[in-house]
Design a protein around this motif. Structure first.
Motif, PDB file in Angstrom:
ATOM      1  N   ASP A 187       5.059  -4.804  20.345  1.00 53.93           N
ATOM      2  CA  ASP A 187       6.180  -5.160  19.470  1.00 53.93           C
ATOM      3  C   ASP A 187       5.747  -5.333  18.024  1.00 53.93           C
ATOM      4  OD1 ASP A 187       7.913  -5.111  21.610  1.00 53.93           O
ATOM      5  OD2 ASP A 187       7.870  -7.277  21.945  1.00 53.93           O
ATOM      6  N   GLU A 188       4.605  -5.953  17.820  1.00 57.36           N
ATOM      7  CA  GLU A 188       4.128  -6.175  16.453  1.00 57.36           C
ATOM      8  C   GLU A 188       3.814  -4.856  15.751  1.00 57.36           C
ATOM      9  OE1 GLU A 188       0.210  -7.916  14.184  1.00 57.36           O
ATOM     10  OE2 GLU A 188       0.819  -8.932  16.040  1.00 57.36           O
ATOM     11  N   VAL A 189       3.189  -3.937  16.458  1.00 56.51           N
ATOM     12  CA  VAL A 189       2.847  -2.631  15.877  1.00 56.51           C
ATOM     13  C   VAL A 189       4.110  -1.851  15.537  1.00 56.51           C
ATOM     14  CG1 VAL A 189       1.844  -0.374  16.427  1.00 56.51           C
ATOM     15  CG2 VAL A 189       0.565  -2.473  16.902  1.00 56.51           C
ATOM     16  N   ILE A 190       5.101  -1.883  16.414  1.00 55.95           N
ATOM     17  CA  ILE A 190       6.363  -1.175  16.157  1.00 55.95           C
ATOM     18  C   ILE A 190       7.012  -1.711  14.888  1.00 55.95           C
ATOM     19  CG2 ILE A 190       8.707  -0.801  17.027  1.00 55.95           C
ATOM     20  CD1 ILE A 190       7.478  -0.841  19.870  1.00 55.95           C
ATOM     21  N   GLY A 191       7.035  -3.035  14.756  1.00 60.94           N
ATOM     22  CA  GLY A 191       7.646  -3.628  13.565  1.00 60.94           C
ATOM     23  C   GLY A 191       6.900  -3.290  12.298  1.00 60.94           C
ATOM     24  N   ALA A 212       6.867   1.344   6.853  1.00 64.48           N
ATOM     25  CA  ALA A 212       6.530   2.553   6.082  1.00 64.48           C
ATOM     26  C   ALA A 212       6.070   3.647   7.049  1.00 64.48           C
ATOM     27  CB  ALA A 212       5.439   2.242   5.057  1.00 64.48           C
ATOM     28  N   PRO A 213       6.969   4.138   7.895  1.00 66.08           N
ATOM     29  CA  PRO A 213       6.559   5.084   8.941  1.00 66.08           C
ATOM     30  C   PRO A 213       5.924   6.361   8.417  1.00 66.08           C
ATOM     31  CG  PRO A 213       8.963   4.971   8.743  1.00 66.08           C
ATOM     32  CD  PRO A 213       8.411   3.853   7.931  1.00 66.08           C
ATOM     33  N   GLU A 214       6.305   6.756   7.208  1.00 67.39           N
ATOM     34  CA  GLU A 214       5.760   7.989   6.641  1.00 67.39           C
ATOM     35  C   GLU A 214       4.332   7.812   6.139  1.00 67.39           C
ATOM     36  OE1 GLU A 214       6.816   5.415   3.446  1.00 67.39           O
ATOM     37  OE2 GLU A 214       7.965   6.010   5.221  1.00 67.39           O
ATOM     38  N   ALA A 215       3.891   6.566   5.981  1.00 69.40           N
ATOM     39  CA  ALA A 215       2.578   6.301   5.385  1.00 69.40           C
ATOM     40  C   ALA A 215       1.569   5.743   6.371  1.00 69.40           C
ATOM     41  CB  ALA A 215       2.722   5.320   4.214  1.00 69.40           C
ATOM     42  N   TYR A 246       0.830  -1.209   0.000  1.00 70.73           N
ATOM     43  CA  TYR A 246       0.000   0.000   0.000  1.00 70.73           C
ATOM     44  C   TYR A 246       0.867   1.262   0.000  1.00 70.73           C
ATOM     45  CZ  TYR A 246      -4.406  -2.501   0.823  1.00 70.73           C
ATOM     46  OH  TYR A 246      -5.526  -3.285   0.696  1.00 70.73           O
ATOM     47  N   ALA A 247       1.956   1.241   0.753  1.00 72.13           N
ATOM     48  CA  ALA A 247       2.823   2.423   0.821  1.00 72.13           C
ATOM     49  C   ALA A 247       3.450   2.724  -0.533  1.00 72.13           C
ATOM     50  CB  ALA A 247       3.901   2.215   1.881  1.00 72.13           C
ATOM     51  N   LYS A 248       3.871   1.685  -1.249  1.00 74.12           N
ATOM     52  CA  LYS A 248       4.470   1.887  -2.571  1.00 74.12           C
ATOM     53  C   LYS A 248       3.473   2.470  -3.565  1.00 74.12           C
ATOM     54  CE  LYS A 248       8.185  -1.555  -2.468  1.00 74.12           C
ATOM     55  NZ  LYS A 248       8.683  -2.842  -3.036  1.00 74.12           N
ATOM     56  N   GLN A 249       2.190   2.194  -3.339  1.00 69.63           N
ATOM     57  CA  GLN A 249       1.144   2.705  -4.224  1.00 69.63           C
ATOM     58  C   GLN A 249       0.636   4.082  -3.793  1.00 69.63           C
ATOM     59  OE1 GLN A 249      -1.817  -0.406  -4.202  1.00 69.63           O
ATOM     60  NE2 GLN A 249      -0.533  -1.827  -5.373  1.00 69.63           N
ATOM     61  N   GLY A 250       1.274   4.648  -2.761  1.00 67.62           N
ATOM     62  CA  GLY A 250       0.924   5.997  -2.337  1.00 67.62           C
ATOM     63  C   GLY A 250      -0.260   6.105  -1.409  1.00 67.62           C
ATOM     64  N   TYR A 251      -0.627   5.011  -0.759  1.00 71.22           N
ATOM     65  CA  TYR A 251      -1.768   5.020   0.152  1.00 71.22           C
ATOM     66  C   TYR A 251      -1.367   5.533   1.539  1.00 71.22           C
ATOM     67  CZ  TYR A 251      -4.906   2.322  -2.883  1.00 71.22           C
ATOM     68  OH  TYR A 251      -5.714   1.914  -3.916  1.00 71.22           O
ATOM     69  N   THR A 252      -2.315   6.147   2.224  1.00 73.27           N
ATOM     70  CA  THR A 252      -2.211   6.350   3.665  1.00 73.27           C
ATOM     71  C   THR A 252      -2.823   5.123   4.322  1.00 73.27           C
ATOM     72  OG1 THR A 252      -2.359   8.758   3.530  1.00 73.27           O
ATOM     73  CG2 THR A 252      -2.945   7.742   5.637  1.00 73.27           C
TER      74      THR A 252
END
Length: 325
Positions: free
Chosen positions: A127-131, A136-139, A111-117
């Motif tokens: 831990d799972e959420v952090i990973g 794609a922290p910016e997205a 999704y991040a590569k396709q420009g999605y939020t």
């Protein structure tokens, strides 16, 4: 009257936890202690202490592991930054991430590569959420409650998607998903639900069986998200519930006036602690145990590729009658 115990099934270890624990056992047998694990192998104190006593070192920072050491990534997964750091320190990394967590990571990357939020439904600091957010922290925007949905701001509502932490309460996640769909009707969802089969099955068992009980005991640790959800599910139905690591945490006053107890276990809790609790209930309250199977589980996951040849070689040695260690 003697106490009745309903023993829920499925309960306890899921396929991802079994794979991670088998991986650590094999790494210990092949490479010897110390083996380093990035964060807890699974969120269960009994399991963590069992391995710590055998020379496993659980670390929260990569520089806690000496250069060149063997490092195992836990079932909860890690971010790309952690993987890069492990390579830079020349660590022998073994990836025991649950495949269902890897699925969420791959969806986030796509999704991040396709420009999605991407709205990630989950618990901050897990831990799972952090990973996952590290992919794609910016997205990615973390969403923890339905009320947060009302204040979300996005640049392009035509390119939105949501993902979920795998160990959430199905009901809690659906409340957030419903609110997201109300506000953003065109939001994209993963092709298959992210909440793992084992989490859903254990929640289904509690939802169906807890109505027959006066009290629910959930075996699991306080930092286990899926175990917490099981206790919360019973409480939402008006039934007293306690999340415990083992029989040493049982307070006999809980059972005053109680005739029927439901016993279950989170996906990272070993069966040995379940049996210890059942023994206490039999000895103290003359309890009879009635196993109740809601759904069969036959899912298995392969070992990490870094260990498959090791496992095959050890298996061949056993077949040939040679010592495996």
């Amino acid at each position: 009257m003697a106490m009745k115990v309903i023993l829920a099934s499925p309960r306890g270890f899921c396929a991802g936890v079994n794979m991670a624990i088998d991986s650590l056992e094999l790494a210990l047998a092949e490479f010897g202690a110390p083996i380093y694990v990035y964060h807890e192998i699974v969120h269960n104190q009994y399991v963590v202490n069992h391995f710590r006593d055998r020379g496993v070192k659980f670390v929260n920072e990569l520089d806690e592991a000496p250069e060149g050491a063997t490092l195992l990534f836990s079932a909860h997964g890690v971010s790309p930054e952690v993987r890069r750091g492990a390579r830079e320190r020349r660590l022998h990394a073994i990836d025991a991430t649950c495949p269902l967590v890897t699925k969420v990571h791959l969806e986030a990357i796509k999704y991040a590569k396709q420009g999605y939020t991407i709205f990630l439904i989950g618990h901050e600091g897990h831990d799972e959420v952090i990973g996952t957010m590290g992919e794609a922290p910016e997205a990615i925007v973390l969403v923890e409650t339905p009320d947060q949905v009302d204040s979300l701001e996005v640049a392009d509502e035509s390119k939105l998607a949501y993902l979920t932490q795998t160990t959430l309460s199905v009901d809690d996640a659906n409340r957030i998903i419903d609110r997201l769909r109300e506000r953003f009707p065109g939001i994209h969802s993963p092709p298959k639900a992210d909440i793992c089969y084992a989490t859903q099955n254990r929640q289904e068992a509690v939802a169906l069986l807890s109505t027959e009980a006066d009290l629910v005991l959930v075996l699991g640790s306080q930092n286990s998200s899926n175990s917490q959800r099981l206790a919360e599910l019973a409480r939402e139905r008006g039934i007293d519930a306690h999340l415990i690591d083992g029989p040493q945490e049982i307070d006999v006053s809980w059972f005053n006036g109680v005739q029927t107890v439901l016993v279950t276990a989170g996906a990272s809790a070993p069966e040995t602690v379940v049996e210890s609790c059942l023994d206490l209930l039999r000895d103290r309250f003359d309890a009879t145990v009635e196993p109740r199977v809601i759904r069969k589980e036959e899912v298995t996951f392969p070992l990490p590729r870094e260990l498959r040849s090791v496992a095959a070689a050890r298996s061949e040695s056993l077949v040939a009658g040679e010592p495996s260690a």
